[in-house]
Each structure stands twice: as C-alpha cells, then as structure tokens.
Design an enzyme around this catalytic site. Sequence first.
Site, short mmCIF file in Angstrom:
data_model
loop_
_atom_site.label_atom_id
_atom_site.label_comp_id
_atom_site.label_asym_id
_atom_site.label_seq_id
_atom_site.Cartn_x
_atom_site.Cartn_y
_atom_site.Cartn_z
N LYS A 1 4.03 -15.20 3.27
CA LYS A 1 4.24 -16.39 2.07
C LYS A 1 6.06 -16.10 2.14
O LYS A 1 6.01 -15.96 0.43
CB LYS A 1 3.63 -15.48 1.01
CG LYS A 1 3.69 -16.51 -0.46
CD LYS A 1 2.65 -17.49 -0.58
CE LYS A 1 3.24 -18.11 -2.04
NZ LYS A 1 2.23 -19.45 -2.30
N ASP B 1 -1.91 -18.35 1.55
CA ASP B 1 -2.78 -18.88 0.17
C ASP B 1 -3.59 -20.19 1.68
O ASP B 1 -4.66 -20.46 1.02
CB ASP B 1 -2.19 -19.90 -0.96
CG ASP B 1 -1.04 -20.80 -0.51
OD1 ASP B 1 -0.11 -20.31 0.83
OD2 ASP B 1 -0.42 -21.18 -1.14
N ASP C 1 -12.29 -9.68 4.62
CA ASP C 1 -13.09 -9.23 3.88
C ASP C 1 -13.59 -11.65 3.94
O ASP C 1 -14.94 -10.71 3.78
CB ASP C 1 -12.51 -9.37 2.29
CG ASP C 1 -12.97 -7.20 2.26
OD1 ASP C 1 -13.32 -6.81 3.41
OD2 ASP C 1 -13.64 -7.50 1.00
N ASP D 1 -6.05 -6.81 4.49
CA ASP D 1 -7.41 -6.24 3.73
C ASP D 1 -8.30 -8.21 3.03
O ASP D 1 -9.20 -8.19 3.08
CB ASP D 1 -6.86 -5.77 2.33
CG ASP D 1 -7.45 -5.12 2.17
OD1 ASP D 1 -8.77 -4.46 2.41
OD2 ASP D 1 -7.99 -4.94 0.37
N TYR E 1 0.62 -1.00 -0.50
CA TYR E 1 0.24 0.04 -0.32
C TYR E 1 1.03 0.94 0.05
O TYR E 1 0.50 1.77 -0.10
CB TYR E 1 -0.72 0.08 1.75
CG TYR E 1 -2.76 -0.55 1.19
CD1 TYR E 1 -1.84 -1.98 1.04
CD2 TYR E 1 -3.16 -0.17 0.99
CE1 TYR E 1 -3.17 -2.76 0.98
CE2 TYR E 1 -4.56 -0.70 1.01
CZ TYR E 1 -4.49 -2.33 0.86
OH TYR E 1 -5.82 -2.93 0.74
C1 IPM Z 1 -10.50 -2.17 3.40
C2 IPM Z 1 -10.11 -0.85 3.19
C3 IPM Z 1 -9.42 -0.23 2.10
C4 IPM Z 1 -7.77 -0.73 2.40
C5 IPM Z 1 -9.93 0.95 0.59
C6 IPM Z 1 -10.97 1.18 0.87
C7 IPM Z 1 -8.73 1.90 0.56
O1 IPM Z 1 -10.69 -1.73 0.98
O2 IPM Z 1 -10.50 -0.84 4.67
O3 IPM Z 1 -10.84 -3.07 4.30
O4 IPM Z 1 -7.46 -1.76 1.11
O5 IPM Z 1 -7.46 -1.19 2.95
MN MN Z 2 -11.43 -4.05 2.30
#
Ligand code: IPM
Ligand code: MN
Length: 365
Positions: free
Chosen positions: A189, A221, A249, A245, A141
């Site tokens: 990794k 993975d 999710d 990240d 990032y």
């Molecule tokens: C999160 C989001 C952010 C990230 C984006 C919106 C930049 O996906 O907070 O998980 O990738 O960190």
């Molecule tokens: Mn995210």
Amino acid sequence: MKLKIAVLAGDGIGPEVTREATSILRAVAELGGHDFTFTEGLIGGIAITETGSPLPTATLDTALDSDAVLMGAVGDNKFNALPPDKRPEAGLLQIRQALGGFANLRPSIAYAALSESSPLRPEVTKDVDILFVRELLGGLYFGAPRWWNRETNESINTMRYTKAEVTRVARIAFELAAKRRKKVTSVDKANVLEVSQLWRATVTEVAQDYPEVTLEHQLVDSMAMHIMNTPRNFDVVLTENLFGDILSDEAGVITGSLGMLPSATIGGTVNLYEPVHGSAPDIAGTGKANPLGAILTAAMILRHSANLEQDAKAVEQAVHKVLNAGYRTADIARGRPSITTQEMGKLVHQALAESIDLRQAMHAV
Ligand code: IPM
Ligand code: MN
C-alpha cells in the site's frame, strides 16, 4: 528417510482433519519404507483448558526437537472475551515466532473437478495456480507498541518492517518464481504507508538478482479485485503478513473452499505446516470438515521437509483422482451428496496406495 513430526492438532476441526493427514503420512512411510515418527502436543484452546497456557513449554520443546511441525487449527469461541495475548491464537503466533519460519507458502490451485464449486465462472478459474508467499513474522502481528487503553479509549498496533526482513522473504519468492512461471507480484500500500514504500524499494532491489523473473507491484486494494477478475495472471504473490492473511482467504474462492488450502512455513529452524482454514467450531465433530487442506499440507511436508517430491506429487494426484471421481465433502458439494471427513481421508489413502503400488511395480520391471 527418517522424519520426526510433531503433531499439534489444536481445536475445533483440527483433530479430525489432522488425523486424516497423519494417516496419509503413515501410508507414505509404510509404502516407501520410511521411518516417520509422530509426537502429539497441545496448542490453542485445548492447551489453555488443560494447562493454562496456549503454548505449553512441553509442546514447544517437542516442536523444537522435531524435523517438522504439523498443526491442525486453533481457536475456540469460549475464549473470545480474552485479550489477544491470552487467546488460543496467541499459541499459534508464539510457535510461529519460536520456530522462526518467516516465509509462509500458500498455494491456491483451481481444480478442474471443482470448477462448479467456485462462485467464479469456470473460464475465470481455469488453470489458476497461484503461490502466495506471505511474510509471517513481522508487520502488525508482531510490531510494538501494541495496546488498548480502556480508560482513554485509545488503541495502537504497529506495522513495522526492516529491510532485512523484507529481503529474506523476497528472496524466497524470487527463488520459487524462478522454478515456476517466473513472475512475482509484490503487494503493498505504497501510496499511503511508509512501510510499504520500504517494502517496494527493497523488493525492487532484490529483483535485480533475478533478471529471469518479472516483477510487478500491485496495491493491496486493487490486488483484491484482480485476484477475482484475472487470477490466471498471477504466479508468485509476495505479501506482508496481514495482506497475505486476507488475500489468501480470498483466494480460497478460486479453489472452491477454504477447506482445500494447505500451507508451509519455511526459513526457520523447524518448518511449520498448517492448513489455511481455521478451527470451524460450528462443524467440529459433525464429520463435515474437509480434510483435503490438511492432507495437501501433509504433501507439503513430504516436499519441503522430507525431500520426497514424488510422494508429495502422489498425494496431490490422489486428491485430484478422488475429486475427479466426484467425491465431495459438504463444503464443496454444491447440492451433490457429500461424504464425511473420514470417508474422504480413506478414499485419498486408497488412491495413493494404488499409485504408489503402480510406481513400485513399474520400478520392478
Ligand atoms: C491464518 C490464521 C491465523 C493468522 C490466525 C488464526 C492467528 O488466520 O493462519 O491465516 O491470522 O495468521
Ligand atoms: Mn487467516
């Protein structure tokens, strides 16, 4: 208790879910006699539209002058064609960097009432309680160089970590694990990446200071698979920025919806609080957004910035109570009738007021 909170609602569903979260914080302040002040600021797409910048100086000043920053979400399809450093998301990355928090805590909890909302079988998700500790200021990032050369059709991003950056976030993971089920799973990794080899060596070294905590290493993975197969095996999961990240999710599947997940970023000058979900422009303004991620994020403000653990728990229990009573927003409804963002906020508010009233009545006896 006095707390200055900067509220940066952002784009899409950000404003509607943030409204419910701040109304819960106002209720806690009122019921407990606390002095919480809220100052609004622009960030993301709305800030680009109104000021030309995804993070205006005024917003940054407000944020730096607060005790906690509550974010909604950023992102708007209108800006999809812009380069990454001009997009709404750039505002979020800039504020993360400016506030300095490097440890992003993302709890992923299985709610019994929602066991039918997860595509995973109830016996797989039962009692799952994972805390992701995602490194937030390093890796791909922020690493340089980064560019896309449109003439040569070549592009580059840099995954870079220093030992110091890994050490500080690893310490947070171990401290938190020591207060929980005493296990850290570090994700990397290391079979391919030097950065991951440094990560693994450093985390192993830090672990020596926490003999009561068990450390295991997982490759990212296979970790993606283990989280779905045996999520109960995990307590604190420590990851670098991009892996966290992605995996956080994925862990939304355990809870039943990404709309349920809160987060807190600690370790910097001002803590930053944001639900894990995005701006979901497709449902903005329809009343379909789930405010529980934002409300649970407000609970994290109470826990990590206001030191009001009892109130943080009261908010979390109010959420449990409303879910147990069968109320659902569209994302977790699974064919049941659903209620709106506002209605959900109101129900949590009511459940919270009842439990705080009860606590005060018990104290008075
Ligand atoms: C999160 C989001 C952010 C990230 C984006 C919106 C930049 O996906 O907070 O998980 O990738 O960190
Ligand atoms: Mn995210």
